[in-house]
Write an enzyme that holds these catalytic residues in place. Structure first.
Site, mmCIF file in Angstrom:
data_model
loop_
_atom_site.group_PDB
_atom_site.id
_atom_site.type_symbol
_atom_site.label_atom_id
_atom_site.label_comp_id
_atom_site.label_asym_id
_atom_site.label_seq_id
_atom_site.Cartn_x
_atom_site.Cartn_y
_atom_site.Cartn_z
ATOM 1 C CB SER A 94 -0.887 0.018 1.249
ATOM 2 O OG SER A 94 -1.538 1.269 1.386
ATOM 3 C CE1 TYR A 141 -3.951 -2.194 4.936
ATOM 4 C CE2 TYR A 141 -3.323 0.059 4.414
ATOM 5 C CZ TYR A 141 -3.683 -1.208 4.004
ATOM 6 O OH TYR A 141 -3.761 -1.505 2.663
#
Length: 246
Positions: A145, A158
């Site tokens: 990501s 995350y």
């Protein structure tokens, strides 16, 4: 069914980016194992869409954080098709948390996100490596990501988990060379169900994008396929974020 030229595993393959990758690989002649944890209905739908293209596919339920389950998943693929060419580690989870409220980050959240996002990715690579090494041109793509590059995303744990995936990709590229190439894609904002109800936050995270667009799952699938078939690329983190980090 048309005889497949390649065999692929896509974790988190039933929805969003995973579904788009599964369908893209099928269009390119692959048989696809669609791995899911909870989205059984969506995985079955994805398998049906692949079979409608005349390609072979089946769904496998596996918790990627469970090494035993991952090993059984790899065994199922080999039992059905006898080989493995591509692994796409797309399975991941997140929690939507304000970045400046550190007290909301609990041990449970750390354990949950690192268990799936980091350990789960490694478990799949570890179990698949001996099979992938038997095939010329085999490759792994880990789905990271842009949060792992910028340090900012849906939540602090995350972002950290994805930064770890990026680092692990480089280590795995060294560990599995020369037989297996390992790369990572780092998408920016992608229009998937993850952002349902958080669209404003998604746009804020994206900033003023030079390309003035949010990626689709199909966009990311095209880039993942490029990494899978590019013989000179390994150990790289490809940013697919519409210019967000320029």
């Amino acid at each position: 069914m048309t005889q497949p030229s390649k065999i692929a595993i896509v974790t988190g393959g039933g929805t969003g980016i995973g579904r788009a990758v599964s369908l893209k690989l099928a269009r390119e002649g692959c048989a696809v194992a669609v791995v899911y944890s909870q989205s059984a209905k969506q995985a079955d739908e994805t398998v049906g869409l692949i079979q409608a293209q005349g390609r072979d596919a089946f769904g496998i339920r596996a918790d990627v954080s469970d090494r035993t389950a991952v090993s059984a998943m790899i065994d199922s693929v080999v039992a059905r098709w006898g080989k493995l060419n591509y692994l796409v580690n797309n399975a991941a989870i997140t929690r939507q948390l304000p970045f400046d409220e550190l007290d909301l980050v609990t041990d449970e959240i750390w354990d949950e996100l690192l268990s799936v996002n980091l350990k789960g990715t490694f478990n799949c690579c570890q179990a698949a490596a001996p099979i992938l090494r038997q095939q010329r041109g085999s490759a792994i793509v880990n789905v990271g990501s842009i949060a792992g590059e910028t340090g900012y995303g849906s939540s602090l744990p995350y972002a950290v988990s994805k930064a770890a995936v990026h680092g692990m990709t480089k280590s795995l590229a060294r560990a599995l060379a020369p037989e297996v190439r390992v790369n990572c894609i780092a998408p920016g904002a992608v229009d998937t169900r993850w952002w349902s109800g958080y669209e404003e936050k998604m746009r804020k995270l994206s900033g003023a994008l030079p390309l003035q667009r949010i990626s689709t799952p199909e966009d990311i699938a095209e880039s993942i396929y490029m990494l899978l078939i590019s013989p000179s690329i390994t150990g790289q983190i490809l940013r697919a974020e519409n210019g967000q980090t320029l």
